[in-house]
Design a protein around this motif. Structure first.
Motif, PDB file in Angstrom:
ATOM      1  N   ARG A  36     -61.655 -23.412  17.564  1.00  0.00           N
ATOM      2  CA  ARG A  36     -63.109 -24.385  17.606  1.00  0.00           C
ATOM      3  C   ARG A  36     -64.116 -23.754  17.070  1.00  0.00           C
ATOM      4  NH1 ARG A  36     -60.591 -26.740  23.262  1.00  0.00           N
ATOM      5  NH2 ARG A  36     -60.386 -24.710  23.296  1.00  0.00           N
TER       6      ARG A  36
ATOM      7  N   SER B 216     -57.546 -20.873  24.827  1.00  0.00           N
ATOM      8  CA  SER B 216     -57.723 -21.837  25.993  1.00  0.00           C
ATOM      9  C   SER B 216     -58.370 -21.185  27.141  1.00  0.00           C
ATOM     10  CB  SER B 216     -56.657 -22.602  26.377  1.00  0.00           C
ATOM     11  OG  SER B 216     -55.697 -21.844  27.004  1.00  0.00           O
TER      12      SER B 216
ATOM     13  N   ASP C 109     -55.272 -28.335  31.406  1.00  0.00           N
ATOM     14  CA  ASP C 109     -56.205 -29.387  32.413  1.00  0.00           C
ATOM     15  C   ASP C 109     -55.419 -30.694  32.695  1.00  0.00           C
ATOM     16  OD1 ASP C 109     -58.227 -27.490  31.245  1.00  0.00           O
ATOM     17  OD2 ASP C 109     -58.699 -28.975  29.860  1.00  0.00           O
TER      18      ASP C 109
ATOM     19  N   ILE D  76     -54.812 -33.426  30.559  1.00  0.00           N
ATOM     20  CA  ILE D  76     -53.998 -33.239  29.345  1.00  0.00           C
ATOM     21  C   ILE D  76     -52.525 -33.390  29.779  1.00  0.00           C
ATOM     22  CG2 ILE D  76     -53.166 -31.442  27.646  1.00  0.00           C
ATOM     23  CD1 ILE D  76     -56.116 -30.415  27.526  1.00  0.00           C
TER      24      ILE D  76
END
Ligand code: GLU
Length: 280
Positions: free
Chosen positions: A93, A157, A197, A200
């Motif tokens: 990202r 992550s 999370d 998810i």
């Protein structure tokens, strides 16, 4: 001699017309400068997270992040047909934004200080919490049960980072590039739990092919404030996106997107956060 001059002229004209064609096509691929015209906007999402960002078998995209991104793009002047979806995996990202591959990223992207050194964030637009997904008959019920167990998460992550740093440093953590690989490992028995999370994990657990096989531990192991990532220094876009997000909440579109995307997974989400309100 005369003939040669004609040839040179014809060649020059051809080169000029090719150059004009090349220029004409380049403005089609604008990664999104604000006012749309016929241009495209490139947006980063996840492709393998049901309920959030999922590329479906028919080639369309669905999920809460997709709906948030589509709404925001609309407020920036882009119709859905002008959106080009780009897969931005957890570890990619920051680089995707720095390179300018995408105009913004809506991909379960938690705001934190480390990331803020490299990218800017609008939002938050959702508060999630790190949790564990285990097989239905598993005895793993709390973080300390993970010691010595095989656990799966994703490179880049906050979920993997939190396990190393605080939640379960003694777990045997395996990192994949996406959560779908972790879920496959849980199903096959290669790992005892998957962590990320709750938003998810709930989406995966509710998929038809996994129905009745997994359960969430229901632990709020962290606060994950989802933001929309933009290139570092692009404060004009941050401001526009924040205005769009506020409108999405006040108009009821946020609630509609929540019900549509989290309803099927029975995910009990937190209320809409206020812009700039980060829960530590
Ligand atoms: N929200 C967490 C993060 O941004 C975990 C989910 C993800 O990997 O996208 O790292």
């Amino acid at each position: 001699m005369k003939l040669r001059k004609v040839t040179v002229f014809a060649t020059t004209a051809l080169v000029l017309s090719l150059a004009a064609t090349a220029c004409g096509s380049s403005d089609k691929d604008d990664s999104g400068s604000g006012s749309s015209g016929g241009s495209k906007i490139k947006i980063g999402i996840k492709f393998d997270q049901p309920g959030l960002g999922l590329k479906q078998p028919d080639g369309t995209y669905a999920g809460f992040d997709v709906d948030v991104a589509t709404y925001v793009a609309g407020q920036l002047g882009y119709k859905p047909a002008q959106i080009e979806w780009v897969e931005t995996k957890s570890a990619d990202r920051e680089n995707a934004l720095a390179r300018g591959d995408v105009k913004f990223i809506a991909a379960t992207y938690s705001i934190n200080d480390e990331r803020k050194k490299k990218v800017d964030f609008a939002g938050p637009y959702l508060l999630a919490h790190q949790d564990l997904l285990v097989k239905k008959d598993s005895t793993i019920a709390k973080a300390t049960d993970l010691n010595g167990k095989n656990l799966c998460s994703v490179t880049g992550s906050t979920s993997a980072q939190n396990i190393h740093d605080t939640i379960a440093p003694k777990a045997n953590l395996r990192e994949n590039s996406g959560y779908s690989e972790c879920i496959a490992a849980l199903q096959s028995g290669a790992v005892d739990a998957v962590t990320t999370d709750d938003s998810i994990l709930a989406g995966f657990a509710a998929q038809d092919k996994f129905k009745g096989q997994f359960k969430l531990a229901g632990l709020k192991l962290s606060n994950e404030n989802y933001g929309i990532g933009v290139k570092k220094g692009d404060s004009a876009t941050v401001t526009k996106i924040n205005t769009a997000l506020e409108k999405m909440v006040s108009s009821g579109a946020w609630k509609t997107a929540v019900t549509k995307n989290f309803g099927p997974a029975d995910y009990k989400n937190e209320p809409a956060p206020k812009i700039g309100d980060i829960v530590k």
